[in-house]
Design a protein around this motif. Structure first.
Motif, PDB file in Angstrom:
ATOM      1  N   PHE A  48       0.834  -1.195   0.000  1.00 12.54           N
ATOM      2  CA  PHE A  48       0.000   0.000   0.000  1.00 12.54           C
ATOM      3  C   PHE A  48       0.874   1.252   0.000  1.00 12.54           C
ATOM      4  O   PHE A  48       1.967   1.251   0.541  1.00 12.54           O
ATOM      5  CB  PHE A  48      -0.874   0.062   1.274  1.00 12.54           C
ATOM      6  CG  PHE A  48      -1.688  -1.162   1.535  1.00 12.54           C
ATOM      7  CD1 PHE A  48      -1.383  -1.992   2.596  1.00 12.54           C
ATOM      8  CD2 PHE A  48      -2.764  -1.477   0.724  1.00 12.54           C
ATOM      9  CE1 PHE A  48      -2.133  -3.121   2.849  1.00 12.54           C
ATOM     10  CE2 PHE A  48      -3.516  -2.619   0.965  1.00 12.54           C
ATOM     11  CZ  PHE A  48      -3.201  -3.438   2.029  1.00 12.54           C
ATOM     12  N   VAL A  49       0.319   2.320  -0.594  1.00 10.11           N
ATOM     13  CA  VAL A  49       0.857   3.663  -0.432  1.00 10.11           C
ATOM     14  C   VAL A  49      -0.300   4.535   0.018  1.00 10.11           C
ATOM     15  O   VAL A  49      -1.368   4.522  -0.600  1.00 10.11           O
ATOM     16  CB  VAL A  49       1.452   4.222  -1.737  1.00 10.11           C
ATOM     17  CG1 VAL A  49       1.939   5.653  -1.523  1.00 10.11           C
ATOM     18  CG2 VAL A  49       2.584   3.346  -2.234  1.00 10.11           C
ATOM     19  N   MET A  50      -0.092   5.247   1.119  1.00 16.60           N
ATOM     20  CA  MET A  50      -1.170   6.082   1.662  1.00 16.60           C
ATOM     21  C   MET A  50      -0.647   7.493   1.896  1.00 16.60           C
ATOM     22  O   MET A  50       0.504   7.666   2.326  1.00 16.60           O
ATOM     23  CB  MET A  50      -1.690   5.480   2.972  1.00 16.60           C
ATOM     24  CG  MET A  50      -2.346   4.131   2.772  1.00 16.60           C
ATOM     25  SD  MET A  50      -3.024   3.446   4.288  1.00 16.60           S
ATOM     26  CE  MET A  50      -1.539   2.979   5.103  1.00 16.60           C
ATOM     27  N   THR A  51      -1.497   8.458   1.635  1.00 22.04           N
ATOM     28  CA  THR A  51      -1.076   9.852   1.803  1.00 22.04           C
ATOM     29  C   THR A  51      -2.031  10.669   2.659  1.00 22.04           C
ATOM     30  O   THR A  51      -1.643  11.719   3.174  1.00 22.04           O
ATOM     31  CB  THR A  51      -0.927  10.549   0.440  1.00 22.04           C
ATOM     32  OG1 THR A  51      -2.170  10.433  -0.271  1.00 22.04           O
ATOM     33  CG2 THR A  51       0.172   9.907  -0.398  1.00 22.04           C
ATOM     34  N   LEU A  52      -3.280  10.215   2.815  1.00 22.94           N
ATOM     35  CA  LEU A  52      -4.285  11.032   3.500  1.00 22.94           C
ATOM     36  C   LEU A  52      -4.559  10.543   4.911  1.00 22.94           C
ATOM     37  O   LEU A  52      -4.702   9.328   5.136  1.00 22.94           O
ATOM     38  CB  LEU A  52      -5.590  11.014   2.703  1.00 22.94           C
ATOM     39  CG  LEU A  52      -5.505  11.578   1.283  1.00 22.94           C
ATOM     40  CD1 LEU A  52      -6.824  11.377   0.560  1.00 22.94           C
ATOM     41  CD2 LEU A  52      -5.097  13.045   1.307  1.00 22.94           C
ATOM     42  N   ASN A  53      -4.686  11.454   5.861  1.00 25.67           N
ATOM     43  CA  ASN A  53      -5.035  11.091   7.227  1.00 25.67           C
ATOM     44  C   ASN A  53      -6.379  10.368   7.217  1.00 25.67           C
ATOM     45  O   ASN A  53      -7.324  10.800   6.559  1.00 25.67           O
ATOM     46  CB  ASN A  53      -5.128  12.334   8.100  1.00 25.67           C
ATOM     47  CG  ASN A  53      -5.391  11.987   9.544  1.00 25.67           C
ATOM     48  OD1 ASN A  53      -4.791  11.049  10.083  1.00 25.67           O
ATOM     49  ND2 ASN A  53      -6.288  12.715  10.175  1.00 25.67           N
ATOM     50  N   GLY A  54      -6.459   9.252   7.943  1.00 26.15           N
ATOM     51  CA  GLY A  54      -7.693   8.480   7.984  1.00 26.15           C
ATOM     52  C   GLY A  54      -7.826   7.480   6.850  1.00 26.15           C
ATOM     53  O   GLY A  54      -8.791   6.714   6.788  1.00 26.15           O
ATOM     54  N   ASP A  55      -6.856   7.477   5.935  1.00 32.08           N
ATOM     55  CA  ASP A  55      -6.882   6.549   4.810  1.00 32.08           C
ATOM     56  C   ASP A  55      -6.914   5.115   5.319  1.00 32.08           C
ATOM     57  O   ASP A  55      -6.287   4.779   6.319  1.00 32.08           O
ATOM     58  CB  ASP A  55      -5.616   6.749   3.958  1.00 32.08           C
ATOM     59  CG  ASP A  55      -5.914   6.711   2.479  1.00 32.08           C
ATOM     60  OD1 ASP A  55      -4.976   6.945   1.693  1.00 32.08           O
ATOM     61  OD2 ASP A  55      -7.065   6.444   2.100  1.00 32.08           O
ATOM     62  N   GLU A  56      -7.684   4.284   4.628  1.00 33.57           N
ATOM     63  CA  GLU A  56      -7.706   2.859   4.927  1.00 33.57           C
ATOM     64  C   GLU A  56      -7.679   2.114   3.604  1.00 33.57           C
ATOM     65  O   GLU A  56      -8.486   2.391   2.716  1.00 33.57           O
ATOM     66  CB  GLU A  56      -8.953   2.477   5.729  1.00 33.57           C
ATOM     67  CG  GLU A  56      -8.972   1.027   6.163  1.00 33.57           C
ATOM     68  CD  GLU A  56     -10.052   0.719   7.190  1.00 33.57           C
ATOM     69  OE1 GLU A  56     -10.547   1.662   7.841  1.00 33.57           O
ATOM     70  OE2 GLU A  56     -10.375  -0.458   7.360  1.00 33.57           O
ATOM     71  N   LYS A  57      -6.733   1.159   3.476  1.00 35.81           N
ATOM     72  CA  LYS A  57      -6.624   0.413   2.226  1.00 35.81           C
ATOM     73  C   LYS A  57      -6.679  -1.076   2.529  1.00 35.81           C
ATOM     74  O   LYS A  57      -6.271  -1.514   3.605  1.00 35.81           O
ATOM     75  CB  LYS A  57      -5.328   0.774   1.494  1.00 35.81           C
ATOM     76  CG  LYS A  57      -5.283   2.233   1.070  1.00 35.81           C
ATOM     77  CD  LYS A  57      -4.538   2.445  -0.210  1.00 35.81           C
ATOM     78  CE  LYS A  57      -4.718   3.888  -0.677  1.00 35.81           C
ATOM     79  NZ  LYS A  57      -4.004   4.188  -1.906  1.00 35.81           N
ATOM     80  N   LYS A  58      -7.171  -1.835   1.559  1.00 42.21           N
ATOM     81  CA  LYS A  58      -7.348  -3.270   1.763  1.00 42.21           C
ATOM     82  C   LYS A  58      -6.922  -4.027   0.518  1.00 42.21           C
ATOM     83  O   LYS A  58      -7.183  -3.609  -0.614  1.00 42.21           O
ATOM     84  CB  LYS A  58      -8.821  -3.565   2.074  1.00 42.21           C
ATOM     85  CG  LYS A  58      -9.072  -4.972   2.556  1.00 42.21           C
ATOM     86  CD  LYS A  58     -10.509  -5.141   3.008  1.00 42.21           C
ATOM     87  CE  LYS A  58     -10.728  -6.571   3.470  1.00 42.21           C
ATOM     88  NZ  LYS A  58     -12.116  -6.835   3.851  1.00 42.21           N
ATOM     89  N   LYS A  59      -6.264  -5.190   0.763  1.00 38.55           N
ATOM     90  CA  LYS A  59      -5.859  -6.057  -0.333  1.00 38.55           C
ATOM     91  C   LYS A  59      -6.037  -7.481   0.166  1.00 38.55           C
ATOM     92  O   LYS A  59      -5.198  -8.000   0.901  1.00 38.55           O
ATOM     93  CB  LYS A  59      -4.394  -5.766  -0.681  1.00 38.55           C
ATOM     94  CG  LYS A  59      -3.848  -6.497  -1.887  1.00 38.55           C
ATOM     95  CD  LYS A  59      -2.397  -6.034  -2.147  1.00 38.55           C
ATOM     96  CE  LYS A  59      -1.826  -6.702  -3.376  1.00 38.55           C
ATOM     97  NZ  LYS A  59      -0.444  -6.246  -3.646  1.00 38.55           N
ATOM     98  N   GLY A  60      -7.182  -8.090  -0.184  1.00 41.69           N
ATOM     99  CA  GLY A  60      -7.451  -9.437   0.316  1.00 41.69           C
ATOM    100  C   GLY A  60      -7.629  -9.420   1.823  1.00 41.69           C
ATOM    101  O   GLY A  60      -8.451  -8.674   2.361  1.00 41.69           O
ATOM    102  N   ARG A  61      -6.842 -10.226   2.512  1.00 40.91           N
ATOM    103  CA  ARG A  61      -6.936 -10.312   3.984  1.00 40.91           C
ATOM    104  C   ARG A  61      -6.086  -9.260   4.693  1.00 40.91           C
ATOM    105  O   ARG A  61      -6.073  -9.208   5.928  1.00 40.91           O
ATOM    106  CB  ARG A  61      -6.504 -11.710   4.442  1.00 40.91           C
ATOM    107  CG  ARG A  61      -7.435 -12.833   3.986  1.00 40.91           C
ATOM    108  CD  ARG A  61      -6.927 -14.207   4.421  1.00 40.91           C
ATOM    109  NE  ARG A  61      -5.718 -14.585   3.715  1.00 40.91           N
ATOM    110  CZ  ARG A  61      -4.484 -14.471   4.208  1.00 40.91           C
ATOM    111  NH1 ARG A  61      -4.293 -13.991   5.437  1.00 40.91           N
ATOM    112  NH2 ARG A  61      -3.429 -14.851   3.509  1.00 40.91           N
TER     113      ARG A  61
END
Lengths: 113, 114
Positions: A48-61
């Motif tokens: 994952f690459v995240m930039t925003l506060n509160g961001d949530e990312k998911k990839k499978g499990r």
């Protein structure tokens, strides 16, 4: 000097257990947060690459959250499988023209069948 | 297979030798990187090239000399190395050198300096 702290350093879990890791970083001037999975004898692979506060990312499990105000990111693995055994790296960067990624030492996960 | 190929996988060299590490990417990326991982330490950025121009030289000793002849190829020339330079050297590429771009890594060259 910018430091990234990852905890715990290593983790041994049973197949089917869910687990989570923490990546802590300085919250000032935050720009981006990366998670990578590195299996033995293979290449690190971007999760994952995240930039925003509160961001949530998911990839499978696997999922990740980001809190830029307090300077941490969590990585969750639901129902761990032996193939999840790897070292999980986080890296962050601050704002600025010459900014670069600073990596943590990684968390080594071992999942017992 | 990440699309980034590094050779050789393993290298043993003496302190007076000259050798080169090679990296090739087939992803059409414009940025390429050399990272070093020593035992028990985080990945350390050594060099960044963007569109074949060096944009970052992270206080690396001159015994490490990078070369980027085109956007697909990156070399790391090694000469008169020290035993403490023994480490895993990873090449990576990304679409651009912006820090929000994912890195695609090669498998690395495990270097031992005797």
């Amino acid at each position: 000097i910018l430091n990234v702290e990852q905890s715990p350093q290593s983790l041994h879990v049973q197949e089917g257990d869910s687990t989570n890791f923490t990546c802590s970083f300085p919250s000032s001037n935050f720009y981006a947060l990366h998670w990578y999975r590195w299996e033995t004898a293979k290449s690190p692979e971007a999760l994952f690459v995240m930039t925003l506060n509160g961001d949530e990312k998911k990839k499978g499990r696997i999922s990740a959250t980001l809190n830029t105000k307090e300077g941490y990111s969590y990585l969750y693995i639901k129902g761990s499988q032996p193939e999840d055994s790897a070292t999980y790296l986080c890296a962050f960067s601050i704002t600025g023209a010459n900014s670069k990624l600073t990596f943590g030492k990684g968390i080594t996960l071992s999942v017992r069948p | 297979e990440t699309g980034v190929t590094q050779t050789p996988r393993h290298l043993v060299m003496g302190m007076t030798n000259k050798k080169s590490l090679k990296c090739e990417q087939h992803l059409g990326h414009n940025a390429m990187y050399w990272y070093k991982q020593s035992a028990k330490k985080p990945l350390e950025l050594m060099f960044v090239y963007s569109l074949e121009e060096r944009v970052e030289n992270n206080s690396v000793p001159s015994r490490f000399s990078p070369e980027c002849p085109n956007s697909s190829h990156l070399f790391l020339h090694l000469h008169t190395l020290q035993p403490e330079d023994s480490a895993l050297y990873l090449c990576a590429s990304s679409l651009s050198d912006r820090v929000e771009e994912k890195l695609f890594f090669g498998s690395g060259t495990q270097l031992s300096v005797l």
